[in-house]
Design an enzyme around this catalytic site. Structure first.
Site, PDB file in Angstrom:
ATOM      1  N   LEU A   1       0.867  -1.171   0.000  1.00  0.00           N
ATOM      2  CA  LEU A   1       0.000   0.000   0.000  1.00  0.00           C
ATOM      3  C   LEU A   1       0.908   1.226   0.000  1.00  0.00           C
ATOM      4  O   LEU A   1       1.979   1.203   0.604  1.00  0.00           O
ATOM      5  CB  LEU A   1      -0.899   0.037   1.241  1.00  0.00           C
ATOM      6  CG  LEU A   1      -1.964  -1.052   1.394  1.00  0.00           C
ATOM      7  CD1 LEU A   1      -2.670  -0.902   2.744  1.00  0.00           C
ATOM      8  CD2 LEU A   1      -2.971  -1.002   0.263  1.00  0.00           C
ATOM      9  N   ASP A   2       0.486   2.287  -0.657  1.00  0.00           N
ATOM     10  CA  ASP A   2       1.256   3.521  -0.620  1.00  0.00           C
ATOM     11  C   ASP A   2       1.435   3.983   0.820  1.00  0.00           C
ATOM     12  O   ASP A   2       0.595   3.714   1.688  1.00  0.00           O
ATOM     13  CB  ASP A   2       0.549   4.622  -1.412  1.00  0.00           C
ATOM     14  CG  ASP A   2       0.498   4.330  -2.904  1.00  0.00           C
ATOM     15  OD1 ASP A   2       1.271   3.483  -3.374  1.00  0.00           O
ATOM     16  OD2 ASP A   2      -0.329   4.971  -3.586  1.00  0.00           O
ATOM     17  N   ARG A   3       2.505   4.717   1.067  1.00  0.00           N
ATOM     18  CA  ARG A   3       2.790   5.202   2.421  1.00  0.00           C
ATOM     19  C   ARG A   3       1.569   5.885   3.051  1.00  0.00           C
ATOM     20  O   ARG A   3       1.235   5.648   4.218  1.00  0.00           O
ATOM     21  CB  ARG A   3       3.961   6.199   2.379  1.00  0.00           C
ATOM     22  CG  ARG A   3       4.311   6.803   3.733  1.00  0.00           C
ATOM     23  CD  ARG A   3       5.169   8.057   3.573  1.00  0.00           C
ATOM     24  NE  ARG A   3       6.522   7.750   3.188  1.00  0.00           N
ATOM     25  CZ  ARG A   3       7.590   7.886   4.015  1.00  0.00           C
ATOM     26  NH1 ARG A   3       7.415   8.322   5.253  1.00  0.00           N
ATOM     27  NH2 ARG A   3       8.800   7.607   3.587  1.00  0.00           N
TER      28      ARG A   3
ATOM     29  N   ARG B   1      -5.415   6.147  -7.765  1.00  0.00           N
ATOM     30  CA  ARG B   1      -5.137   7.576  -7.771  1.00  0.00           C
ATOM     31  C   ARG B   1      -5.143   8.139  -9.188  1.00  0.00           C
ATOM     32  O   ARG B   1      -5.704   9.210  -9.444  1.00  0.00           O
ATOM     33  CB  ARG B   1      -3.806   7.845  -7.067  1.00  0.00           C
ATOM     34  CG  ARG B   1      -3.851   7.493  -5.583  1.00  0.00           C
ATOM     35  CD  ARG B   1      -2.464   7.414  -4.958  1.00  0.00           C
ATOM     36  NE  ARG B   1      -1.753   8.685  -5.029  1.00  0.00           N
ATOM     37  CZ  ARG B   1      -0.498   8.834  -4.592  1.00  0.00           C
ATOM     38  NH1 ARG B   1       0.159   7.804  -4.081  1.00  0.00           N
ATOM     39  NH2 ARG B   1       0.088  10.016  -4.683  1.00  0.00           N
TER      40      ARG B   1
END
Length: 217
Positions: free
Chosen positions: A55-57, A157
């Site tokens: 998962l993205d930060r 996104r």
């Protein structure tokens, strides 16, 4: 403590509610990541669990860890095969047209000295497909559920910004940060395990969504 954020655990799997701001892999800046917490997540096992996906930060929510190498291999194959069910929620800057639909935009990675790297729609990119459903609109913003068929980097996104014309709120790369956190959350995860029940979990709505006016339905 991540031990307090366990949503599911058995002999093969742990599903965490990863907090926003904590990267999965160790970042170049030397800050803490999931890797720094693995020893605390053994729960009596000798082996440290290992993340199966990323998962993205700044994305919160369901993150799967495998508790042994065989399970890690099977779970990774399930992700690769597209048989894992993933549901995300995001607050968007703007309200998309319609109530639901499918975004089918192939994605490629580009980079430049000025802007760094990012993902862009490209006919030469890898296939990327995301289903979406409008849940609620308030004050010119929308709460949208996304169900990705594929797992490309930054897929939701980019699809929100380019496919719907409404970037995720707080997205500094594909939208506008405006001093607010990224409002993207991995709300649900279900991983098939053959004859065994799936490893499944629901992650509660994070406080930053509630602050933005989008509590649970």
């Amino acid at each position: 403590m991540l031990t307090d954020r366990v949503l599911f655990i058995d002999a093969e799997a742990i599903i965490l509610d990863k907090p926003a701001g904590l990267p999965v892999d160790a970042p170049r800046d030397g800050s803490l990541s999931i890797e720094n917490h693995l020893q605390a997540l053994t729960f009596g096992f000798q082996r440290w669990p290992l993340p199966v996906h990323r998962l993205d930060r700044d994305t919160s929510g369901c993150l799967l860890l495998a508790r042994n190498p065989k399970a890690h291999k099977r779970f990774a194959q399930a992700f690769e095969a597209g048989s894992v069910e993933k549901r995300y929620r995001a607050v968007l800057d703007g309200v998309p047209e319609g109530e639901s639909g499918t975004i089918d935009l192939a994605l490629a990675k580009v980079s430049s000295a000025e802007r760094g790297w990012r993902m862009v729609p490209s006919a030469k990119g890898k296939p990327a497909r995301t289903h979406w459903r409008l849940l609620r609109a308030v004050g010119g913003r929308a709460l949208v559920e996304f169900v990705p068929e594929t797992g490309r980097t930054h897929q939701i996104r980019v699809h929100a910004a380019e496919g719907l014309g409404c970037p995720v709120r707080g997205d500094p790369v594909y939208g506008r940060a405006n001093g607010v956190p990224l409002l993207l959350h991995a709300a649900a995860l279900s991983v098939p395990r053959g004859t065994k029940p799936p490893a499944s979990a629901l992650a509660p709505t994070p406080d930053r969504f509630i602050t933005a006016g989008f509590a649970d339905d």
